[in-house]
Design an enzyme around this catalytic site. Structure first.
Site, PDB file in Angstrom:
ATOM      1  N   ASP A   5       0.849  -1.194   0.000  1.00 14.54           N
ATOM      2  CA  ASP A   5       0.000   0.000   0.000  1.00 14.54           C
ATOM      3  C   ASP A   5       0.881   1.239   0.000  1.00 14.54           C
ATOM      4  O   ASP A   5       2.025   1.205  -0.452  1.00 14.54           O
ATOM      5  CB  ASP A   5      -0.936  -0.028   1.206  1.00 14.54           C
ATOM      6  CG  ASP A   5      -2.271   0.636   0.899  1.00 14.54           C
ATOM      7  OD1 ASP A   5      -2.313   1.882   0.869  1.00 14.54           O
ATOM      8  OD2 ASP A   5      -3.262  -0.077   0.691  1.00 14.54           O
TER       9      ASP A   5
ATOM     10  N   HIS B 120      -3.909   6.510   3.269  1.00 18.68           N
ATOM     11  CA  HIS B 120      -4.460   5.228   2.807  1.00 18.68           C
ATOM     12  C   HIS B 120      -3.687   4.060   3.417  1.00 18.68           C
ATOM     13  O   HIS B 120      -4.280   3.131   3.986  1.00 18.68           O
ATOM     14  CB  HIS B 120      -4.385   5.189   1.283  1.00 18.68           C
ATOM     15  CG  HIS B 120      -5.187   4.107   0.638  1.00 18.68           C
ATOM     16  ND1 HIS B 120      -4.723   2.831   0.483  1.00 18.68           N
ATOM     17  CD2 HIS B 120      -6.425   4.118   0.102  1.00 18.68           C
ATOM     18  CE1 HIS B 120      -5.638   2.096  -0.134  1.00 18.68           C
ATOM     19  NE2 HIS B 120      -6.687   2.859  -0.379  1.00 18.68           N
TER      20      HIS B 120
ATOM     21  N   SER C  74     -11.100  -0.640  -0.524  1.00 14.51           N
ATOM     22  CA  SER C  74      -9.747  -0.601   0.060  1.00 14.51           C
ATOM     23  C   SER C  74      -9.778  -0.994   1.527  1.00 14.51           C
ATOM     24  O   SER C  74      -8.838  -1.614   2.031  1.00 14.51           O
ATOM     25  CB  SER C  74      -9.163   0.813  -0.051  1.00 14.51           C
ATOM     26  OG  SER C  74      -8.598   1.038  -1.312  1.00 14.51           O
TER      27      SER C  74
END
Length: 773
Positions: free
Chosen positions: A29, A63, A224
């Site tokens: 990620d 994120h 996600s």
């Protein structure tokens, strides 16, 4: 919602629901803020990649930190993850700087590295839209490596709100994850498709609470954030296997998640809104019960009722092809999402102008908070204005109010060249510590040689110093301006100016894509332009080469080979000096280079031993001569040169395709070394072509045998060798041939054994030949 709410109803002691340190989960990620309080005491190791930046306040840091906290957030912290006691590997693939999509090559590198570091489960909250669900060959190879090693890959289905696929989630064997809201129904932005109906589940993905860089927390929506919930549950299932005294089987854990998924309450199953449920909804209690109670590694139809109402598979109707991996939580463009209750959301891609190459890998958005500064975890920051794409998503699903900043469309170029490195405990890549000792990431790769100037200024400096190019046409010379992109002109310039060899950025390319930047090791000695031949009668050196060498200063052995190979690659295939492939042995340095195109590639320090050019014309000629010699020995009619060439060319085409890999794993290094070991492989090819037909040759009336039927390559495969020395890494490369005119005959197999524990692989035994049923 909190991540651990998916475990509600799971009957097991609390300690068993925190995972086990023997289980390893890799997160591919954005950068992760490992100083966040929720990670205090967690066993997390960052693995070096081309994303060298530390976590900041950008969208990819948000994120990556958020996703990682959903798995590894420690108990009693603001965010408690699903499997906080498991070991974690952090491999950044997205970055805040430039915020570009990344090519599938980057993902393939990171997956291979995660497998080498011992990951049981790999979480990928990202993907690339692919109408046919087909991934790049290198990514497929990395996923096959996971399958061979029993590693489970969990990937996001995407947030385009359409019947469309993205890779790697759509690749068979990968566990795909879509997102549901608080009511258990799939979010309007969550993708579905035929492949997902077989290998995908939906899980909670609305307003999921997670950590934010700087010590705060935030909520976010999208597939996600549903993906790490499923990956965390899979890690708990693997821990349960270990607790029961069974070997870890992550792929069985993935099958248990699929087999126990709750059936869709939607009807009829063929309706678009029902297809959104994929193969069913995550049911962690039932999956845990299956693994813990039965002890079976795989079951189908664990609860028949759970499968009766599964959505029917449908044909993928997506039409857009995108260029690069993006985080699965990327904002969807206007018109791509439907509203709750819509019978058929948009199933086609937006106009080309709305989706450009290099779309940002940004998350779908945080619902209530951005990451506040350290020390003010409960103080929400004022959200910036949402982009049109984000506002469209918000309108489709009012509960989620994305607050990602507007980065605009069509931003940066694709990137390539993730540098897989060992887990670093020191301040530099050279101090990487793995398993208590220093470990270098070895590379032995095959490809074509390329070059790059990185900047316009560097390119122009070469152009201004190179001589005009003169060609002869008839009886006159034609002078042309110098061209630094002409391989012949560049090679001539470097022959006269070898000190400029390291000013060119040499690259190893695969299908015209640079995968490594090549840098010569520090030379102990230098080499002349050409080897000096000695006249056998007089014992004196050849005057021509002596004078030519005196006019061309010595150069590093490696750079001379690069220079000559570069020239050989642009010759005709039939030329004696044509070069079709080069082999590069070396070590990853931990450094990266940004090429003129914008790609970032890792730097390999090339070792002089083992740099070889695959001279296809000479190899073919040698094999033809070998076949002729065999015909004379066996008193058979010689085969025509054209017939042998056709078989050899077909063989090489298949080898080139099968040998296409990054050259990092032990198996790939052995495979590549077998292909570039001219003595072993050339003789093996000759014998392999002859062996299937030698024993069945008809006799002509004059007593001469008919020409033998040439064999064909069946497969090239690699296995761990049982024959090895202590402290070595040994691999068997098995090359099998078959009789194309009689598939009932036994295959002829040639076995190479290589030790790949050093920079240059070595053969451990003679080539063995045997028959295989």
């Amino acid at each position: 919602m909190e991540a651990r709410s998916v475990l509600t109803g799971l009957r097991a002691p609390h300690d068993e629901l925190l995972g086990a340190p023997e289980v390893c989960v890799a997160v591919l990620d954005g950068p992760v803020d490992l100083s966040h309080p929720c990670f205090e005491g967690a066993d997390l190791t960052r693995i070096g990649t081309v994303v060298t930046q530390q976590a900041g306040s950008g969208p990819m840091s948000l994120h990556g930190t958020h996703v990682t906290s959903l798995i590894f957030g420690r108990p009693d912290s603001p965010v408690t993850g699903i499997a906080p006691r498991c070991r974690g590997l952090i491999l950044p693939v997205f970055q805040d700087a430039d915020e570009a999509r990344v090519p599938q090559l980057d993902l393939a590198r990171a997956i291979e590295r995660a497998v080498q570091e011992g990951a049981h489960v790999i979480n990928i909250s990202g993907g690339e839209r692919a109408p046919d669900g087909q991934a790049d060959e290198l990514l497929l190879r990395a996923l096959r490596l996971c399958e061979d090693r029993g590693v489970l890959v969990v990937a996001a289905a995407g947030n385009d709100g359409c019947d469309c696929l993205q890779v790697p989630a759509a690749v068979p064997g990968v566990l795909a994850v879509g997102a549901t809201g608080a009511d258990g129904r799939p979010l309007p932005i969550s993708n579905w498709g035929a492949a997902y109906a077989e290998n995908g589940v939906v899980a909670p993905g609305e307003a999921v609470l997670g950590a934010a860089p700087g010590g705060g927390h935030a909520t976010a929506t999208g597939s996600s954030f549903a993906t790490p919930l499923v990956a965390g549950v899979a890690a708990l299932l693997v821990a349960a296997q270990l607790r029961a005294g069974r070997p870890p089987d992550p792929r069985a854990a993935g099958r248990a998640v699929l087999d126990t998924a709750s059936a869709s309450p939607c009807s009829p199953g063929e309706a678009p809104e029902c297809r959104r449920f994929l193969a069913g909804s995550l049911n962690a209690p039932r999956a845990y019960a299956l693994i813990s109670r039965t002890g079976e590694t795989a079951m189908t139809n664990f609860d028949p009722a759970a499968n009766d109402a599964r959505p029917d598979t449908v044909r993928d109707t997506g039409t857009a092809v995108e260029t690069g991996i993006l985080a699965a939580g990327e904002p969807v463009a206007p018109g791509e999402t439907g509203t709750p209750g819509d019978a058929g959301p948009a199933e086609t891609a937006p106009p080309p102008g709305e989706r450009t190459a290099g779309v940002l890998a940004a998350c779908e958005g945080s619902e209530a908070h951005q990451a506040p500064p350290a020390g003010s975890a409960d103080t929400p920051a004022a959200p910036p204005a949402a982009t049109p794409a984000v506002r469209a998503a918000s309108a489709a699903h009012p509960a989620a109010a994305p607050t990602v900043p507007d980065h605009g469309a069509g931003v940066a170029e694709q990137r390539a060249g993730v540098r897989p490195a060992c887990a670093c405990g020191g301040s530099s890549a050279s101090e990487c510590q793995c398993g208590g000792g220093t470990r270098r990431q070895l590379v032995y790769a095959i490809g074509t040689l390329g070059f790059d100037f990185q900047t316009e200024a560097r390119r122009d400096s070469f152009r201004q110093q190179m001589k005009s190019h003169v060609t002869r046409e008839g009886d006159r010379d034609i002078e042309a301006p110098p061209n630094p992109y002409d391989a012949f002109q560049l090679a001539d310039y470097l022959a006269e100016n070898p000190w400029a060899s390291d000013k060119v950025t040499w690259t190893l390319n695969m299908d015209a894509t640079p995968v490594y930047a090549l840098e010569a090791e520090m030379p102990v000695g230098m080499d002349w332009h050409e080897p000096i031949s000695v006249d056998t009668d007089t014992g004196m050196p050849d005057l021509r080469t002596l004078l030519e060498n005196l006019s061309h200063p010595p150069v590093s052995v490696i750079y001379r080979k690069f220079r000559d190979a570069l020239r050989g690659q642009v010759l005709k295939t039939s030329d004696a000096d044509f070069v079709s492939r080069v082999s590069v042995p070396g070590v990853l340095t931990g450094r990266t280079v940004r090429l003129y195109s914008g790609q970032v590639v890792p730097v390999v320090e090339v070792k002089s031993r083992g740099v070889h050019a695959w001279n296809e014309a000479r190899l073919v000629d040698a094999i033809i001569e070998g076949v002729k010699e065999a015909a004379v020995r066996n008193n058979t009619t010689a085969l025509s040169d054209d017939e042998v060439k056709a078989h050899v060319r077909a063989f090489l085409d298949k080898v080139y395709y099968q040998f296409r890999n990054l050259g990092q794993t032990s198996a790939d290094r052995a495979l590549n070394f077998a292909g570039t070991n001219g003595f072993l492989f050339g003789s093996t090819l000759k014998e392999g072509l002859l062996s299937p037909g030698v024993t069945r040759q008809a006799v002509k009336p004059d007593g001469v045998l008919e020409p033998p039927r040439l064999g064909a390559l069946d497969s090239v495969r690699v296995t761990k060798s049982p024959y090895c020395r202590p402290g070595s890494d040994c691999q068997d490369v098995l090359v099998s041939f078959f009789d194309p005119e009689n598939d009932q005959r036994a295959k002829t197999v040639f076995q190479f054994t290589f030790d790949v524990s050093d920079e240059l692989p070595v053969s451990l035994a003679p080539v063995h030949q045997f028959l295989e049923r």
